[in-house]
Design a protein around this motif. Sequence first.
Motif, PDB file in Angstrom:
ATOM      1  N   LYS A  16      10.725  47.079  41.216  1.00 45.37           N
ATOM      2  CA  LYS A  16       9.884  46.895  41.105  1.00 45.37           C
ATOM      3  C   LYS A  16       9.359  46.136  42.459  1.00 45.37           C
ATOM      4  O   LYS A  16       9.601  46.204  43.462  1.00 45.37           O
ATOM      5  CB  LYS A  16      10.502  45.834  40.861  1.00 45.37           C
ATOM      6  CG  LYS A  16      10.950  45.894  39.026  1.00 45.37           C
ATOM      7  CD  LYS A  16      11.005  44.660  38.170  1.00 45.37           C
ATOM      8  CE  LYS A  16      10.720  44.890  36.698  1.00 45.37           C
ATOM      9  NZ  LYS A  16      12.210  44.647  36.311  1.00 45.37           N
ATOM     10  N   ASN A  17       8.196  46.824  41.799  1.00 45.48           N
ATOM     11  CA  ASN A  17       6.555  46.353  43.310  1.00 45.48           C
ATOM     12  C   ASN A  17       6.319  45.259  43.189  1.00 45.48           C
ATOM     13  O   ASN A  17       5.891  44.605  42.554  1.00 45.48           O
ATOM     14  CB  ASN A  17       5.555  48.219  43.592  1.00 45.48           C
ATOM     15  CG  ASN A  17       6.408  49.137  43.312  1.00 45.48           C
ATOM     16  OD1 ASN A  17       7.375  49.675  44.110  1.00 45.48           O
ATOM     17  ND2 ASN A  17       4.820  49.551  42.362  1.00 45.48           N
ATOM     18  N   LEU A  90      -3.430  46.640  43.382  1.00 46.49           N
ATOM     19  CA  LEU A  90      -2.970  45.986  42.874  1.00 46.49           C
ATOM     20  C   LEU A  90      -2.200  47.303  42.060  1.00 46.49           C
ATOM     21  O   LEU A  90      -1.399  48.017  41.635  1.00 46.49           O
ATOM     22  CB  LEU A  90      -3.502  44.405  41.795  1.00 46.49           C
ATOM     23  CG  LEU A  90      -2.813  43.800  42.527  1.00 46.49           C
ATOM     24  CD1 LEU A  90      -2.887  42.244  42.110  1.00 46.49           C
ATOM     25  CD2 LEU A  90      -1.256  42.935  43.623  1.00 46.49           C
ATOM     26  N   LYS A  94       0.690  50.044  41.580  1.00 44.50           N
ATOM     27  CA  LYS A  94       1.597  49.170  40.043  1.00 44.50           C
ATOM     28  C   LYS A  94       2.104  48.376  40.974  1.00 44.50           C
ATOM     29  O   LYS A  94       3.740  48.345  40.422  1.00 44.50           O
ATOM     30  CB  LYS A  94       2.544  50.786  40.224  1.00 44.50           C
ATOM     31  CG  LYS A  94       1.505  52.119  39.820  1.00 44.50           C
ATOM     32  CD  LYS A  94       2.785  53.313  39.479  1.00 44.50           C
ATOM     33  CE  LYS A  94       1.994  54.527  38.573  1.00 44.50           C
ATOM     34  NZ  LYS A  94       1.608  55.110  39.303  1.00 44.50           N
ATOM     35  N   ILE A  95       1.850  47.484  41.179  1.00 40.54           N
ATOM     36  CA  ILE A  95       2.712  46.057  41.750  1.00 40.54           C
ATOM     37  C   ILE A  95       2.917  45.429  40.013  1.00 40.54           C
ATOM     38  O   ILE A  95       2.168  45.309  39.690  1.00 40.54           O
ATOM     39  CB  ILE A  95       2.001  45.130  42.466  1.00 40.54           C
ATOM     40  CG1 ILE A  95       1.074  45.492  43.670  1.00 40.54           C
ATOM     41  CG2 ILE A  95       2.539  43.840  42.736  1.00 40.54           C
ATOM     42  CD1 ILE A  95       2.559  46.365  44.717  1.00 40.54           C
ATOM     43  N   ASP A  96       4.216  44.935  40.483  1.00 38.98           N
ATOM     44  CA  ASP A  96       4.520  44.546  39.106  1.00 38.98           C
ATOM     45  C   ASP A  96       4.402  42.864  39.461  1.00 38.98           C
ATOM     46  O   ASP A  96       4.657  41.851  38.442  1.00 38.98           O
ATOM     47  CB  ASP A  96       6.269  44.749  38.654  1.00 38.98           C
ATOM     48  CG  ASP A  96       6.536  46.114  38.462  1.00 38.98           C
ATOM     49  OD1 ASP A  96       5.772  46.498  37.758  1.00 38.98           O
ATOM     50  OD2 ASP A  96       6.950  46.765  39.458  1.00 38.98           O
ATOM     51  N   LEU A  97       5.339  42.342  40.613  1.00 40.50           N
ATOM     52  CA  LEU A  97       5.155  40.763  41.217  1.00 40.50           C
ATOM     53  C   LEU A  97       4.458  41.082  41.939  1.00 40.50           C
ATOM     54  O   LEU A  97       4.494  41.078  43.436  1.00 40.50           O
ATOM     55  CB  LEU A  97       6.847  40.619  41.189  1.00 40.50           C
ATOM     56  CG  LEU A  97       6.467  38.706  42.229  1.00 40.50           C
ATOM     57  CD1 LEU A  97       6.745  37.943  40.796  1.00 40.50           C
ATOM     58  CD2 LEU A  97       8.010  39.474  42.496  1.00 40.50           C
ATOM     59  N   ARG A 116      -2.096  42.033  34.741  1.00 34.59           N
ATOM     60  CA  ARG A 116      -0.614  41.758  34.019  1.00 34.59           C
ATOM     61  C   ARG A 116       0.094  41.189  34.544  1.00 34.59           C
ATOM     62  O   ARG A 116       0.984  41.238  33.847  1.00 34.59           O
ATOM     63  CB  ARG A 116      -0.771  43.130  33.605  1.00 34.59           C
ATOM     64  CG  ARG A 116      -2.314  43.424  32.807  1.00 34.59           C
ATOM     65  CD  ARG A 116      -2.774  42.555  31.661  1.00 34.59           C
ATOM     66  NE  ARG A 116      -3.841  42.136  30.936  1.00 34.59           N
ATOM     67  CZ  ARG A 116      -4.731  42.919  29.892  1.00 34.59           C
ATOM     68  NH1 ARG A 116      -3.611  43.494  29.151  1.00 34.59           N
ATOM     69  NH2 ARG A 116      -5.309  43.190  29.639  1.00 34.59           N
ATOM     70  N   GLY A 117       0.123  41.417  35.647  1.00 41.24           N
ATOM     71  CA  GLY A 117       2.184  40.896  36.964  1.00 41.24           C
ATOM     72  C   GLY A 117       2.205  39.882  36.625  1.00 41.24           C
ATOM     73  O   GLY A 117       1.242  38.813  35.847  1.00 41.24           O
ATOM     74  N   ASN A 118       3.439  39.638  36.729  1.00 38.86           N
ATOM     75  CA  ASN A 118       3.411  37.906  37.040  1.00 38.86           C
ATOM     76  C   ASN A 118       2.961  37.169  38.580  1.00 38.86           C
ATOM     77  O   ASN A 118       3.105  38.252  39.745  1.00 38.86           O
ATOM     78  CB  ASN A 118       4.934  38.165  37.673  1.00 38.86           C
ATOM     79  CG  ASN A 118       5.722  37.351  35.810  1.00 38.86           C
ATOM     80  OD1 ASN A 118       5.111  36.723  35.657  1.00 38.86           O
ATOM     81  ND2 ASN A 118       7.115  37.991  35.747  1.00 38.86           N
ATOM     82  N   LYS A 153       4.859  30.106  38.671  1.00 43.12           N
ATOM     83  CA  LYS A 153       3.792  30.559  37.924  1.00 43.12           C
ATOM     84  C   LYS A 153       3.077  30.109  37.743  1.00 43.12           C
ATOM     85  O   LYS A 153       1.771  29.167  38.044  1.00 43.12           O
ATOM     86  CB  LYS A 153       4.685  30.791  36.902  1.00 43.12           C
ATOM     87  CG  LYS A 153       5.212  32.009  36.166  1.00 43.12           C
ATOM     88  CD  LYS A 153       5.223  32.493  34.885  1.00 43.12           C
ATOM     89  CE  LYS A 153       6.266  33.396  34.588  1.00 43.12           C
ATOM     90  NZ  LYS A 153       6.306  34.329  33.379  1.00 43.12           N
ATOM     91  N   MET A 200      12.904  38.386  38.730  1.00 46.40           N
ATOM     92  CA  MET A 200      13.353  40.690  38.578  1.00 46.40           C
ATOM     93  C   MET A 200      13.952  40.478  38.109  1.00 46.40           C
ATOM     94  O   MET A 200      14.175  42.232  37.405  1.00 46.40           O
ATOM     95  CB  MET A 200      13.213  40.856  40.682  1.00 46.40           C
ATOM     96  CG  MET A 200      11.779  40.877  41.240  1.00 46.40           C
ATOM     97  SD  MET A 200      11.954  41.804  42.144  1.00 46.40           S
ATOM     98  CE  MET A 200      10.120  42.417  41.929  1.00 46.40           C
TER      99      MET A 200
END
Length: 210
Positions: A16-17, A90, A94-97, A116-118, A153, A200
């Motif tokens: 994950k990115n 982002l 393709k950043i997830d976090l 849309r990521g965390n 968060k 993660m």
Amino acid sequence: FLYGKFILNDRLKILKNIAILISGTGSNMEAIINDTLSNDHPGVVKFVLSNRSDALGLLKAKKLGIKTFVFPVNRTNSLENFEKKLLKLLIKEKIDLLCLAGFMKVLSKKFLINFRGNVLNIHPSILPSLKGLNTHKRILEKKSITHGATVHKVIPELDSGKILGQTTIKISKGDTHDKLAKKLIKKERYLYIKVIRNIMTGKNKIIQID
Ligand code: GRF
């Protein structure tokens, strides 16, 4: 056959990115990057971005081989512009976090809805107590015997999103706000990397480190 399968799985492992935002020293950032460098980590840090070109953390990130960016926020460069450029980056990476680590700007509701990521932040107090700035000074004024930090968060309301982990330290006689900051930062790093691994790997438990 088994050996071959193992190699294949290992190569296909999907990481994950992660991206990190900083404004200063970057010791939390450094800990996150170092942790992702170990083989069993589910994530990889794709870039570090600062709103300040003089952030010490930028040099640390570069030394660790991480791509860095500076998007200034000042009289001529708005936060809105910063967020537009950040969002593009982002999506491209393709950043997830997205991890805020000593990032001293408040991200807008619009940005948080569009990404849309965390988004996580670390705050130097035991939230919900002491939101905002100067927490080391304020905890001394309160004559409390415990201080701490929280990873939560990020939502539009400052320092208010879901709590994902907390760590505490004891306040001793003679502690100044500088001493407290130094004591706490060591535990902050440890907390932040634990929470990141936890989130993660899809685990939902709240991390408590005393
Ligand atoms: C930390 O105390 C963190 O809790 C707060 O800002 C500080 C950043 O320190 N949000 P560093 O840049 O990670 O050294």
